[in-house]
Design a protein around this motif. Structure first.
Motif: not given
Length: 613
Positions: A474, A571, A576, A590, A592
């Motif tokens: 990430s 994400a 992202v 991923l 965030r």
């Protein structure tokens, strides 16, 4: 049937595209026709450029790599595919090489020669008395299976709903009602002569994309190895045959393995061994002998290493110990952490120590600037239907072959560029991984990962890469998006290389963001300069601030892996996700929420709010 022309040059692609986009088995639209790139057996290797990368050669079990030549008698063979051609004027579907097609020069599309389509122009029309010249186009539909097999769409069997001996004229036309695939209709003229069938035999192509109605079985055809080539073992799952558009993006996914060129003697341990008395080193034939010599202090440069580490390195240097997949990244990790090992600006790898960004001393341990780097990317196979490359470190089970028999070489390209290496603090990272909320989030992703692998044609699960990989991944995507705003490269031109391992003896926690051009040497310098102590702190803060909110919030921030069953948390494309040329795992793993506090969660963040100011 007439003889089709022989193509001396059907089109052009860059050498790098033969690795990532248009390799063996891929369909390429050229100026004249649609062709499929031939297998490695048919490539002319006399005028190719040899690439050597020992570490990658050992992993892939080949002796060398080759980059195809684009001129001077070089090039890559290709076959016309699909064989069916479609006339946009009369709708006739004709096989390439049949009498229904008029084959002119080899650098032009064939022309329709069907009855009624090549008649002289009518009275008063321009060019009176001359035959019309209608160039055909490739058929829009082909069939493929998950094991890489590819074939022409079975037009006759499809319209007749089964095997048939009919050889009457086939047509493909559109009813232009809704603009969907249901408007495309294929018909056969055999219904004209049957008084019980007042209309022609026809069928909409919408049924071709319905798995319940399209029941054709895969025959195991491999046209990239020759137009009459079939898999000797047949297809393991003949019922998996699917119709797809000829130019569909899921028709060919490359499986590429790559390695940075660090040199065989670039690792700190290798250099330490080289500093020892080689006469005494050669006498060491057992791990016990290594321990005795180290205990006696005979090799001062090896004082920081265990006897087993030294023995394993000696075995590798002597070619007696094979490398594992993890060894492809482990030596790179050691070199990137030791910029003093690559201080020669005349070599392929030139490193320079950087400064830890101000305000991030607790979270970041090391920054290294790669002024020059060289990466070798090798194509090892491909898949169709599903992009499984990057799903894990192992090669896919259903990898389609590039040649009839295994060869001692693979196609590859060298890419040169620059990069920034960032290592996170291992102590801080372990504390973060031990938090209850982080463990629960990682467990949700791990369960989804295991479930998806079992559903993916019964593959056995491989270990989940862990919460630290999700964090590193990430952070990498956040920095890629921020770097592209300032460095002059597009976001799709910046690649990532994640170094992640939870092994307590040899942990890894770093990312390398780099850019490289496959067809030119050197770099622009715009990326590596952003790693300076004056620019990196603000760049890192800007990347983290952009992760705090998303234009798709609150839907993005509230995304829960446990509810949706995916491999991503918070994400999406607005925050992202990156292009597939940049991401090494196809935008999986991923979240965030792992980076900074968001409007949904604040208990998962590795970086605090103080890093956003």
């Amino acid at each position: 049937m007439t003889s089709p022309p022989v193509f001396r040059k059907a089109g052009e692609v860059r050498p790098s595209q033969l690795i990532t986009t248009f390799g063996p088995g891929a369909i390429v639209d050229t100026r004249a026709l649609s062709v499929i790139v031939g297998g490695l057996d048919t490539w002319n290797t006399e005028r190719t450029h040899i690439i050597r990368e020992p570490r990658l050669e050992r992993i892939l079990k080949v002796s060398h790599f080759l980059t195809p030549s684009s001129g001077g008698g070089g090039g890559v063979p290709a076959y016309v595919f699909p064989r069916y051609q479609h006339c946009p004027e009369c709708g006739t579907l004709s096989l390439y090489g049949s009498d229904d097609l008029k084959h002119t020069r080899a650098d032009r599309e064939p022309e329709c020669n069907a009855p009624g389509c090549n008649q002289p122009r009518e009275e008063g029309a321009p060019g009176k008395g001359k035959p019309r010249r209608v160039r055909t186009v490739p058929a829009p539909i082909v069939v493929a299976c998950a094991h890489g097999h590819l074939d022409d769409f079975p037009w006759r069997e499809y319209v007749h709903r089964g095997d048939t001996e009919c050889t009457r004229r086939l047509r493909l036309f559109t009813r232009a009602r809704t603009g969907s695939i249901a408007d495309l209709v294929v018909e056969c003229d055999c219904g004209r002569d049957d008084p019980k069938k007042p209309s022609k035999v026809f069928r909409s192509l919408s049924d071709a994309f319905n798995q319940e109605k399209f029941t054709e079985e895969c025959k195991g055809r491999r046209p990239w190895m020759g137009m009459s080539e079939y898999d000797a073992h047949g297809c393991q799952q003949p019922q998996s045959l699917r119709a797809m558009q000829r130019v569909a993006t899921n028709g060919w996914f490359s499986v590429v393995r790559s390695a940075l060129s660090i040199g065989e003697q670039a690792t700190p341990l290798r250099r330490a061994v080289q500093e020892c008395n080689q006469g005494q080193i050669e006498k060491l034939t057992t791990p016990e002998g290594v321990k005795v010599m180290l205990d006696m202090g005979m090799f001062p440069s090896l004082s920081g290493y265990t006897p087993q580490e030294v023995w394993d390195e000696l075995q590798r240097m002597r070619g007696l110990k094979e490398l594992s997949d993890t060894d492809l990244r482990r030596p790179e990790w050691e070199v990137l952490r030791d910029p003093d090992s690559a201080q020669d600006d005349q070599k392929d790898l030139f490193l320079e120590g950087g400064e830890v960004p101000t305000g991030f001393e607790t979270e970041v341990t090391r920054v290294v600037l790669a002024r020059k780097l060289l990466e070798v990317r090798a194509l090892v196979g491909f898949t169709r239907i599903d992009a499984v490359a990057g799903f894990d470190d192992e090669l896919p089970d259903q990898l389609a072959p590039l040649s009839r028999t295994p060869l001692d070489w693979l196609p590859a390209v060298e890419v040169r560029g620059e990069g920034i290496f960032i290592e996170l603090n291992e102590t801080k990272l372990r504390e973060w991984e031990g938090q209850k909320a982080v463990r629960q989030r990682a467990l949700q992703l791990a369960v989804n990962f295991s479930t998806l692998q079992r559903q993916f044609r019964g593959r056995q699960p491989v270990p989940f890469p862990g919460a630290r990989y999700v964090l590193l991944h990430s952070l990498s995507h956040a920095l890629i998006r921020q770097l592209s705003l300032d460095c002059g490269y597009s976001a799709s031109a910046i690649r990532e290389r994640i170094y992640s391992s939870t092994d307590p003896e040899q942990p890894m926690s770093g990312i390398l963001l780099y850019t490289a051009s496959a067809d030119t040497d050197g770099s622009l310098g715009g990326l590596v300069d952003l790693g300076s102590d004056k620019r990196l702190p603000e760049l890192l803060r800007g990347a983290l601030r952009s992760m705090e909110r998303c234009s798709s919030d609150p839907l993005c921030a509230d995304h829960e892996p446990a509810e949706h069953g995916g491999l991503k948390g918070a994400a999406c494309h607005a925050c992202v996700l990156a292009s597939e040329t940049s991401c090494e795992t196809f935008n999986r793993f991923l979240d965030r929420n792992f980076l900074v506090p968001t409007m949904a969660r604040s208990d998962l963040a590795f970086f605090g709010r103080e890093h956003l100011r």
